[in-house]
Scaffold this motif. Structure first.
Motif, mmCIF file in Angstrom:
data_model
loop_
_atom_site.group_PDB
_atom_site.id
_atom_site.type_symbol
_atom_site.label_atom_id
_atom_site.label_comp_id
_atom_site.label_asym_id
_atom_site.label_seq_id
_atom_site.Cartn_x
_atom_site.Cartn_y
_atom_site.Cartn_z
ATOM 1 N N LEU A 112 0.612 -1.213 -0.211
ATOM 2 C CA LEU A 112 0.130 0.154 -0.202
ATOM 3 C C LEU A 112 0.920 1.337 0.011
ATOM 4 C CD1 LEU A 112 -3.171 -1.306 2.385
ATOM 5 C CD2 LEU A 112 -2.006 -1.329 0.076
ATOM 6 N N ARG A 113 1.522 1.287 0.479
ATOM 7 C CA ARG A 113 2.597 2.133 0.688
ATOM 8 C C ARG A 113 4.023 2.804 -0.276
ATOM 9 N NH1 ARG A 113 4.575 0.837 5.098
ATOM 10 N NH2 ARG A 113 6.308 0.067 4.365
ATOM 11 N N ASN A 114 4.264 1.494 -1.026
ATOM 12 C CA ASN A 114 4.490 2.248 -2.295
ATOM 13 C C ASN A 114 4.367 2.169 -3.337
ATOM 14 O OD1 ASN A 114 6.697 1.317 -0.357
ATOM 15 N ND2 ASN A 114 6.851 -0.799 -1.120
ATOM 16 N N PHE A 115 2.771 1.579 -3.300
ATOM 17 C CA PHE A 115 2.603 1.843 -5.010
ATOM 18 C C PHE A 115 1.080 2.979 -4.872
ATOM 19 C CE2 PHE A 115 4.346 -2.366 -5.091
ATOM 20 C CZ PHE A 115 5.174 -2.515 -6.339
ATOM 21 N N GLY A 116 1.262 2.859 -3.408
ATOM 22 C CA GLY A 116 -0.423 4.379 -3.454
ATOM 23 C C GLY A 116 -0.200 5.195 -3.999
ATOM 24 N N ALA A 117 1.132 5.883 -3.366
ATOM 25 C CA ALA A 117 1.274 6.988 -4.600
ATOM 26 C C ALA A 117 1.066 7.050 -5.375
ATOM 27 C CB ALA A 117 2.582 7.298 -3.783
ATOM 28 N N ALA A 118 1.875 6.001 -6.869
ATOM 29 C CA ALA A 118 1.413 5.886 -7.785
ATOM 30 C C ALA A 118 -0.418 5.782 -8.417
ATOM 31 C CB ALA A 118 2.054 4.968 -8.398
ATOM 32 N N THR A 119 -0.956 5.332 -6.942
ATOM 33 C CA THR A 119 -2.441 5.615 -7.978
ATOM 34 C C THR A 119 -3.123 7.610 -7.677
ATOM 35 O OG1 THR A 119 -2.819 3.152 -7.656
ATOM 36 C CG2 THR A 119 -4.812 5.035 -7.322
ATOM 37 N N VAL A 120 -2.629 7.617 -6.612
ATOM 38 C CA VAL A 120 -2.651 9.061 -6.177
ATOM 39 C C VAL A 120 -2.302 10.035 -7.172
ATOM 40 C CG1 VAL A 120 -2.316 11.309 -4.725
ATOM 41 C CG2 VAL A 120 -2.860 8.783 -3.641
ATOM 42 N N GLU A 121 -1.309 10.331 -7.501
ATOM 43 C CA GLU A 121 -1.366 10.724 -8.988
ATOM 44 C C GLU A 121 -1.837 10.373 -9.825
ATOM 45 O OE1 GLU A 121 3.635 11.606 -10.718
ATOM 46 O OE2 GLU A 121 2.879 10.270 -9.879
ATOM 47 N N LEU A 122 -1.669 9.445 -10.794
ATOM 48 C CA LEU A 122 -3.362 9.330 -11.477
ATOM 49 C C LEU A 122 -4.859 10.051 -11.664
ATOM 50 C CD1 LEU A 122 -4.054 8.088 -14.587
ATOM 51 C CD2 LEU A 122 -4.328 6.135 -13.944
ATOM 52 N N SER A 123 -5.012 10.204 -10.559
ATOM 53 C CA SER A 123 -5.967 10.049 -10.053
ATOM 54 C C SER A 123 -5.885 11.742 -10.042
ATOM 55 C CB SER A 123 -6.890 9.159 -8.493
ATOM 56 O OG SER A 123 -6.785 8.509 -8.892
ATOM 57 N N CYS A 124 -4.903 12.921 -9.517
ATOM 58 C CA CYS A 124 -5.150 14.065 -9.623
ATOM 59 C C CYS A 124 -5.272 14.446 -10.965
ATOM 60 C CB CYS A 124 -3.307 14.246 -8.795
ATOM 61 S SG CYS A 124 -4.063 14.450 -6.939
ATOM 62 N N TYR A 125 -4.160 13.765 -12.314
ATOM 63 C CA TYR A 125 -4.505 14.004 -13.753
ATOM 64 C C TYR A 125 -5.567 13.948 -13.784
ATOM 65 C CZ TYR A 125 1.100 13.699 -13.020
ATOM 66 O OH TYR A 125 2.283 13.319 -12.707
ATOM 67 N N ALA A 126 -6.144 13.331 -13.382
ATOM 68 C CA ALA A 126 -7.631 12.704 -14.387
ATOM 69 C C ALA A 126 -7.895 13.906 -13.642
ATOM 70 C CB ALA A 126 -8.094 10.871 -13.386
ATOM 71 N N LEU A 127 -8.472 13.653 -12.600
ATOM 72 C CA LEU A 127 -9.284 14.831 -11.887
ATOM 73 C C LEU A 127 -8.821 16.274 -12.713
ATOM 74 C CD1 LEU A 127 -9.022 14.630 -7.780
ATOM 75 C CD2 LEU A 127 -11.214 14.148 -10.190
ATOM 76 N N VAL A 128 -8.158 16.697 -12.845
ATOM 77 C CA VAL A 128 -7.760 17.722 -13.811
ATOM 78 C C VAL A 128 -8.347 17.759 -15.385
ATOM 79 C CG1 VAL A 128 -5.760 19.646 -14.472
ATOM 80 C CG2 VAL A 128 -5.005 18.619 -12.357
ATOM 81 N N VAL A 129 -8.059 16.579 -15.875
ATOM 82 C CA VAL A 129 -8.292 16.223 -17.279
ATOM 83 C C VAL A 129 -9.650 17.020 -16.545
ATOM 84 C CG1 VAL A 129 -9.124 14.466 -19.239
ATOM 85 C CG2 VAL A 129 -6.836 15.751 -17.776
ATOM 86 N N ALA A 130 -11.018 16.131 -15.974
ATOM 87 C CA ALA A 130 -12.138 16.559 -16.010
ATOM 88 C C ALA A 130 -12.436 17.573 -15.467
ATOM 89 C CB ALA A 130 -12.583 15.380 -14.921
ATOM 90 N N LEU A 131 -12.067 18.585 -14.819
ATOM 91 C CA LEU A 131 -12.501 20.139 -14.809
ATOM 92 C C LEU A 131 -12.275 20.373 -15.528
ATOM 93 C CD1 LEU A 131 -11.122 20.421 -10.897
ATOM 94 C CD2 LEU A 131 -13.510 20.293 -12.251
#
Length: 359
Positions: A112-131
């Protein structure tokens, strides 16, 4: 004779106190609902995973003798009664102990610690695109209601949220990575940039943040170029929903009396939409937009697999394939907590914006 009335300080204080009590009670109830929400989802995953068999038999059944297989099952605790396993799992989860993965012997908390940041980063990019895509296009569609731009944008929105995210991802890879060669086809960064970022004394796991901290413009460009296609694939999924929601609410607001009054004074279309109608129309959008976090996490599994973006979604797809109970349960539990907390924060924002939701 005109009678002047004035609210006494006691009446005003009573009204304010009642409103404050209603808000506090509402937020406490919404926060407490996080517990059953997470419990139901985690329990559902636990029993569904057990219904498919155990990972020990799946991985070693044809390579071990019956005695060896039974010993491994006993060591992992899979030969105990199901309800006993369930209670032990809940007890360990409450203490933050998600166990060890059955297939590669890693602590689930480490995964969770090693791979969670990658998912958070991708979700932030997706939110920017959505907005960036959903908000302005929804405003344009509303201002040209039932005309050609509106029809075209509605079709665009339908295609966005109706197209499977993995299919859109493959299409983007085919066109922009393979045919045109504009962007990388997979990964979070090139190999040399990954090694450079991992060699830093302290890293966040979010490549864009780490690249900015390194001060290397080439690394920042490399990270962003790898993020374009997966960010678009996942972000357009939410953008389609956001576009239609903004359009629908804005159309309702544009027919309000105060907007009609502004229109009669000769206020132009652009100013009418951006200055008078948009803010009231966005209140319901805040609530629904927060609920899209669950869609982002679900879409992240397919997006990360399609683009080999090694985050929790990528790892979840792998562990589901090998039926690794502890890993799947730990990742899903984290997703459940994130979704529940996000919904709670959305409820807080909605209650502060519109007091009517407290009752």
């Amino acid at each position: 004779m005109t009678v002047h009335t004035q609210d006494t300080p006691g009446a005003v204080g009573s009204t304010g106190g009642a409103a404050g009590y209603a808000l506090t009670r509402y937020l406490i109830v919404r926060f407490l609902l996080i517990i059953p929400t997470v419990l139901v989802l985690v329990s559902l995953v636990f029993f569904l995973m057990r219904a498919t068999g155990d990972p020990i038999t799946t991985a070693f059944g044809d390579r071990l003798t019956p005695d060896q297989l039974h010993a491994k099952l006993h060591q992992a605790g899979y030969d105990r009664p199901l309800f006993t396993q369930y209670l032990d799992y809940l007890r360990a989860t409450l203490t933050g102990d998600f166990g060890t993965t059955a297939t590669d012997n890693r602590a689930v908390s480490e995964v969770l610690r090693n791979f969670g940041a990658a998912t958070v980063e991708l979700s932030c990019y997706a939110l920017v695109v959505a907005l960036v895509v959903g908000l302005p296009l929804g405003m344009i569609a509303a201002s040209y209601r039932d005309r050609a731009p509106d029809v075209a944008l509605r079709l665009f929105a339908i295609l966005n949220y109706a197209t499977p995210v993995f299919f859109l991802g493959l299409l983007l890879k085919l066109v922009f990575a393979i045919w045109l060669g504009w962007f990388p086809a997979s990964g979070r960064a090139s190999i040399d940039v990954q090694l450079q970022l991992q060699d830093q004394t302290s890293t966040t796991g979010v490549y864009l943040v780490d690249a900015l901290r390194s001060g290397d413009a080439g690394a920042v460009t490399d990270v962003l170029s790898h993020a374009v296609l997966p960010g678009l694939a996942l972000g357009l999924l939410v953008a389609g929903v956001l576009l239609r929601l903004v359009r629908t609410n804005l159309i309702g607001t544009l027919s309000a009396e105060y907007v009609e009054a502004a229109r009669s004074r000769g206020v132009g279309r652009l100013r009418l939409v951006t200055r008078h109608a948009t803010r009231p129309a966005l209140i319901p959008v805040v609530t629904v937009f927060g609920l899209q976090v669950a869609g982002l996490l679900g879409g992240a599994v397919l997006t990360e697999t399609t683009f080999e973006w090694k985050g929790l979604g990528y790892e979840l797809a792998h562990y589901l394939t090998v039926r690794d109970f502890p890993a799947v349960q730990g990742i899903v539990a984290l997703f459940a907590v994130v979704v529940a907390l996000t919904n709670f924060l959305v409820d807080v924002v909605a209650a502060l914006i519109d007091p009517r939701v407290r009752y």
